[in-house]
Write a protein that holds these residues in place. Sequence first.
Motif, PDB file in Angstrom:
ATOM      1  N   VAL A 143       0.924  -1.405  -0.205  1.00  0.00           N
ATOM      2  CA  VAL A 143      -0.116  -0.004   0.038  1.00  0.00           C
ATOM      3  C   VAL A 143       0.925   1.277  -0.077  1.00  0.00           C
ATOM      4  O   VAL A 143       1.683   1.357   0.864  1.00  0.00           O
ATOM      5  N   SER A 147      -0.742   2.091  -5.524  1.00  0.00           N
ATOM      6  CA  SER A 147      -1.649   1.375  -4.700  1.00  0.00           C
ATOM      7  C   SER A 147      -2.134   2.326  -3.518  1.00  0.00           C
ATOM      8  O   SER A 147      -1.369   2.602  -2.645  1.00  0.00           O
ATOM      9  N   TRP A 149      -4.620   4.175  -0.698  1.00  0.00           N
ATOM     10  CA  TRP A 149      -5.462   4.093   0.570  1.00  0.00           C
ATOM     11  C   TRP A 149      -6.845   4.554   0.146  1.00  0.00           C
ATOM     12  O   TRP A 149      -7.118   5.550  -0.522  1.00  0.00           O
ATOM     13  N   SER A 150      -7.618   3.681   0.490  1.00  0.00           N
ATOM     14  CA  SER A 150      -9.156   3.971   0.233  1.00  0.00           C
ATOM     15  C   SER A 150      -9.833   4.924   0.791  1.00  0.00           C
ATOM     16  O   SER A 150     -11.035   5.495   0.439  1.00  0.00           O
ATOM     17  N   PRO A 189      -6.687  -0.078   0.504  1.00  0.00           N
ATOM     18  CA  PRO A 189      -5.578   0.333  -0.452  1.00  0.00           C
ATOM     19  C   PRO A 189      -5.991  -0.599  -1.664  1.00  0.00           C
ATOM     20  O   PRO A 189      -6.358  -1.752  -1.920  1.00  0.00           O
ATOM     21  N   ALA A 192      -5.593  -5.031  -3.650  1.00  0.00           N
ATOM     22  CA  ALA A 192      -4.800  -5.901  -2.674  1.00  0.00           C
ATOM     23  C   ALA A 192      -3.638  -6.584  -3.253  1.00  0.00           C
ATOM     24  O   ALA A 192      -3.834  -7.591  -3.429  1.00  0.00           O
ATOM     25  N   ALA A 287      -3.319  -5.158   3.335  1.00  0.00           N
ATOM     26  CA  ALA A 287      -3.586  -4.206   2.215  1.00  0.00           C
ATOM     27  C   ALA A 287      -5.005  -3.832   1.999  1.00  0.00           C
ATOM     28  O   ALA A 287      -5.416  -2.909   1.448  1.00  0.00           O
TER      29      ALA A 287
END
Length: 350
Positions: A143, A147, A149-150, A189, A192, A287
């Motif tokens: 992450v 990639s 972070w959500s 993230p 994954a 992740a």
Amino acid sequence: METLTLDELDRGLLHALHVDGRAPFRRIAEVLGVSDQTVARRYHRLRADDGVRVVGRTRARMLGEVDWLTRVRCVPDAAGAIAEALARRPETSWVSLLSGGGEIICNTRSPARPDREELLLGKLPRTPQVLSVSAHYLLRTFVGGTSAWSGRTSALSAAQVARLRDGAADGPWAGPAAAAPVTSVPPAPVPAASVPAGRPAAVVLDGLDRGLLAALAVDGRTPLAELASRTGGSEATVRRRLAAMTRSGLLHFDVDVQPRLLGFEVEAFCWLTVHPGRLTAVAQAVADHPEVGFAAATTGPTNLAAGLVCRDIEAFYDYLTDRLGGLEGVVTLESAPVVRSVKRAGLLIR
């Protein structure tokens, strides 16, 4: 900094900037269903005082460099000054003070094969206030980088993401930067999975390239005309160079956002010791957790490091005990709250 409350439009803008950090406000506005002026106004509001920044990032291995994750334990009274000294170094990208009064964690880059001891391995241990230094390679990032972070990539629908990507494919920013992995569904993230494990081809940069990368590291949305003026190249040359660097995978654009703007009050760092045979599986599971803003496999006595963002202390406790504690293969876990960010995404925090 003014306290901001982010609404659905703000979150959609953040997600759009992750999909394409240099997307024109016009294209973002079309996807979000608002006017160009509204998007521009919202962006500049978020950008104020560096609450949100689009930054250009490079892939270390393609430059013959390696990323280090370093913990510095020092005399408590000296921690602030040492952290600020580290933050002023150009090779550090972020520096944080941890709880306990005398611990610093930072990320730095150095040549893969230095001719002599570098800053953190050579000079710092000779500083009287420094008690110990532990520096380890970041072996693989799960992450971070491309990639995301959500917390900033869960606002747009899959159709909106596709429209942004389609628009980028017709412009000068087509390639890896425009096609950064994004999801429209939490959790976190995205995706994954880790950065590709293959060995990327090394690149050789000239003065123009280095000037462009330096400017974009501060503001990834710097206009072409300004980039050309700063570097002495024409706009056409700058456009070609940036397109080439993004297509090669050397350059991508990321969105740095203060977690508190998204309602996360607790930042922390944790180090896990994972059974080697389970390391990839655990890292990929971590992740997927929405509480994880950074995760990487490292060398050293612990082999997985993670940066956490949680709503509050209760959520932090629940995450440690219920989510991390329940993963098969985790042998030990150490955590420490971040009490102050001294440098973020290459910028000193005042």
